[in-house]
Design a protein around this motif. Structure first.
Motif, PDB file in Angstrom:
ATOM      1  N   TYR A  11       0.845  -1.201   0.000  1.00 48.62           N
ATOM      2  CA  TYR A  11       0.000   0.000   0.000  1.00 48.62           C
ATOM      3  C   TYR A  11       0.877   1.247   0.000  1.00 48.62           C
ATOM      4  N   GLU A  14       2.584   2.010  -3.392  1.00 46.75           N
ATOM      5  CA  GLU A  14       1.678   2.612  -4.379  1.00 46.75           C
ATOM      6  C   GLU A  14       1.398   4.067  -4.032  1.00 46.75           C
ATOM      7  N   ARG A  17       4.256   6.215  -5.037  1.00 45.41           N
ATOM      8  CA  ARG A  17       4.314   6.382  -6.487  1.00 45.41           C
ATOM      9  C   ARG A  17       3.335   7.484  -6.937  1.00 45.41           C
ATOM     10  N   TYR A  18       2.132   7.461  -6.378  1.00 45.55           N
ATOM     11  CA  TYR A  18       1.164   8.526  -6.680  1.00 45.55           C
ATOM     12  C   TYR A  18       1.738   9.901  -6.317  1.00 45.55           C
ATOM     13  N   LEU A  78      -7.447   3.474  -3.594  1.00 45.77           N
ATOM     14  CA  LEU A  78      -6.369   2.641  -3.041  1.00 45.77           C
ATOM     15  C   LEU A  78      -6.772   2.076  -1.679  1.00 45.77           C
TER      16      LEU A  78
END
Lengths: 86, 570
Positions: A11, A14, A17-18, A78
């Protein structure tokens, strides 16, 4: 590493990365278009606005608002994907 | 009705609303006092955050500064909005999950150290006091010009009002009054802007009017017209500015990072229920702020053009009434150097005959454009709403720093909830009195210290919080060293280049400009100090013990949004 920790670190990856993508855009519209490349962009005129000047005083602010709402959407999705929503 | 009668009416009505809300939302516990019970809706929190953030500086000064600085004024527009992106993405959700009352709470717990907590408290106090003094001054200016009371009486009236609802209601009272204040200030800012936009360009949306053709049938674009007028009078082209690119870059960065690190803004995100709500309310806050921030540059263009057209090369004797009114406040001054009875307003200081204080542009704009009396009165009520809402938010940070971070966490850990609530109220009262004193006797360097406050927030809080969330291995030695070095460097640079302490005082400052490091002004130096903070923290960390297992678990926990629970003090 437990199942729970694996999920948490996936989690987090990700999420980071966002952040990286969104902050790249954040940098590009303000520091890029509004400051570093302002003179080049000022050669382009839209209505009464020189484009570099427009980014510095109007455009970057609109993009900032959009960025946060995109972030809210991405993160809500997410959270759901990983079952962290409540 | 006269302008003054309208002003009494509108200011009276808005003040009655604020006081009514304060009585309705009294705080009964420390939790209500510090974080409004933790149950504020994202929209209400967004409006409150927007009012909290938009101070007298945003409402009264910013458009005026841009009107005179042109492109260079962009640093404030991008800096004070772009910081919200950092806040929303890097800080707000995690600090909400952490779930405590104050910023020093986070620093103290994350870095398992009383020293770190105390360093954070000192920074929070310096930043907040600086700001609040400026707000009180803004209240005084509005009162003295529009209600024609003495500026000191104005400050005292403002103090009493803020004291009333901040001390009684704490965060709960402040939040709901700020919601009302947001409505007042945005309405007050937009109405004259729309009127003037229609008047000058025929376009009712100021953001578009700014880039439209003039209404006079000439077909000339407003910005081209203003560029022409500016160069004719010897100023830099409006859309170009005269600061160096490096400096514009660095100032923007310092303001963005400083914004994200300001304690009175961060603490607003402790008042919502879930992490999800914290993200959403950051977005709403910026949307609501952006309405004013995209209008301000339009107001700046309108005001500057109108002003030049009204005064430049005109007979002094034929000046309209507003000119005389502002002359009596001392914020507008005419000195007929060549004795021809006309106003020469030019860039060349030796020939220029008109001195205009930047702060009057927004307040005088409706009068310059001949708008109806009620619009002028509305602007006064809006200016007061902006100043009071920010002052209240800052007072809360000051009182919670003292009652929670110092009294409860450092000196008397077993104080009762009731005792702490009274300590918070006492601290707020003392803070209002000190702020009022500075409002009446402003130190000559208020403006300079405001810039210092942003630099300090950038150089101290921001790296410590970001590393605390994104770098699990960051330890107390690294964080404390980073904060201390960052702040000291920033202080040194400001003292040297802003106050001229080491080179013979204020007079030497102008001559030192060529010695600026990398050509960066003191306003932009917060960016450098921030980078140094990051680097020092990371280097020191390599040579000192890793943080305890328990702290690393806290960091893992704040990265997961679920199970935020309610803000608490244990």
């Amino acid at each position: 590493m437990s199942e729970k920790q694996k999920k948490a670190s996936a989690y987090w990856k990700e999420n980071v990365r966002y952040l990286f993508i969104l902050l790249t855009i954040w940098f590009a519209v303000s520091y890029g278009a509004g400051i570093l490349f302002k003179d080049a962009l000022n050669g382009i005129k839209i209505g009464g606005f020189e484009l570099g000047f427009w980014f510095a005083q109007q455009g970057s602010i609109y993009v900032f608002v959009i960025l946060i709402f995109v972030y809210v959407r991405l993160m809500n999705k997410l959270d759901k994907k990983y079952g962290y929503n409540e | 009705m006269t302008v003054q009668a309208w002003t009494y009416l509108l200011v009276g009505i808005t003040f009655a609303i604020y006081i009514g809300i304060a009585i309705w939302s009294r705080a009964a516990s420390t939790k209500e006092f510090y974080v409004a019970g933790g149950g504020v809706s994202p929209l209400a929190n967004g409006m409150a955050t927007a009012a909290d953030w938009m101070s007298a500086a945003s409402f009264i000064s910013m458009a005026g500064i841009i009107a005179f600085a042109g492109y260079d004024g962009s640093v404030y527009l991008m800096g004070w909005t772009g910081g919200y992106v950092l806040l929303a993405l890097l800080l707000a959700p995690y600090l909400r999950k952490f779930g405590k009352f104050t910023v020093p709470d986070f620093i103290g717990d994350r870095y398992y150290s009383k020293t770190a907590r105390i360093v954070a408290v000192i920074c929070a106090l310096i930043v907040s006091f600086t700001y609040v003094a400026g707000q009180m001054r803004g209240v005084g200016v509005v009162f003295s010009r529009f209600l024609e009371v003495d500026i000191n009486t104005g400050v005292v009236i403002g103090m009493v009002i803020v004291l009333f609802y901040a001390v009684l209601g704490g965060m709960k009272g402040i939040t709901y009054t700020q919601v009302a204040q947001y409505c007042v200030l945005i309405f007050a800012f937009m109405v004259p802007a729309i009127f003037i936009s229609i008047q000058m360009t025929g376009n009712p949306i100021p953001q578009l009017g700014m880039g439209s053709q003039l209404n006079d049938g000439s077909g000339v674009y407003l910005l081209d017209k203003l560029n022409g007028l500016s160069t004719e009078l010897g100023f830099a082209e409006y859309t170009d500015g005269k600061k160096s690119m490096t400096d514009v870059f660095m100032i923007t960065l310092a303001l963005m990072v400083g914004t994200a690190g300001l304690p009175h803004v961060i603490v607003r995100f402790f008042t919502v229920k879930r992490v999800k709500d914290a993200r959403k309310s950051a977005g709403l806050a910026l949307l609501l702020i952006a309405i004013l921030y995209t209008t301000a540059p339009a107001v700046a263009v309108f005001a500057r053009t109108n002003m030049i057209n009204t005064v430049s090369d005109q007979e002094y004797a034929s000046m309209p009434e507003w000119f005389k009114n502002w002359e009596t406040t001392g914020l507008l001054a005419f000195n007929d150097k060549n004795g021809d009875g006309k106003i020469q307003y030019v860039a060349d200081a030796a020939k220029n005959e008109l001195i205009v204080d930047r702060d009057i542009m927004v307040l005088a704009n409706p009068e310059i454009a001949n708008l109806p009396a009620w619009v002028i009165a509305l602007v006064a009520a809006g200016g007061l709403a902006a100043a009071l809402s920010t002052a209240a938010g800052l007072l809360l940070v000051i009182s919670s720093s003292v009652s929670h971070d110092l009294i409860k966490k450092v000196f008397i850990p077993n104080i009762s909830d009731k005792g702490e609530l009274w300590a918070a109220r006492g601290a707020a009262t003392v803070a209002v009195i000190i702020a009022g004193y500075f409002g009446i006797n402003p130190p000559g360097f208020v403006a300079a210290v405001v810039a210092l406050a942003f630099g300090l927030a950038a150089a101290s809080f921001f790296p410590a919080i970001v590393l605390g969330i994104f770098y699990k291995k960051m330890n107390k030695e690294g964080a404390i060293a980073g904060m201390v070095v960052g702040i000291s460097l920033m202080l040194f640079y400001m003292l040297k280049f802003k106050f001229g302490i080491f080179d013979g005082g204020k007079e030497a400052v102008a001559g030192l400009e060529k010695d600026w490091w990398f050509g960066i002004s003191p306003e932009g130096f917060g960016s450098v100090a921030m980078l140094v903070n990051f680097i020092v923290s990371i280097i020191i960390m390599q040579f000192t013990p890793a943080p305890p297992e328990k702290v690393q678990e806290i960091v893992e926990d704040i990265r997961i949004p679920s199970g935020a629970g309610e803000a608490s003090d244990h």
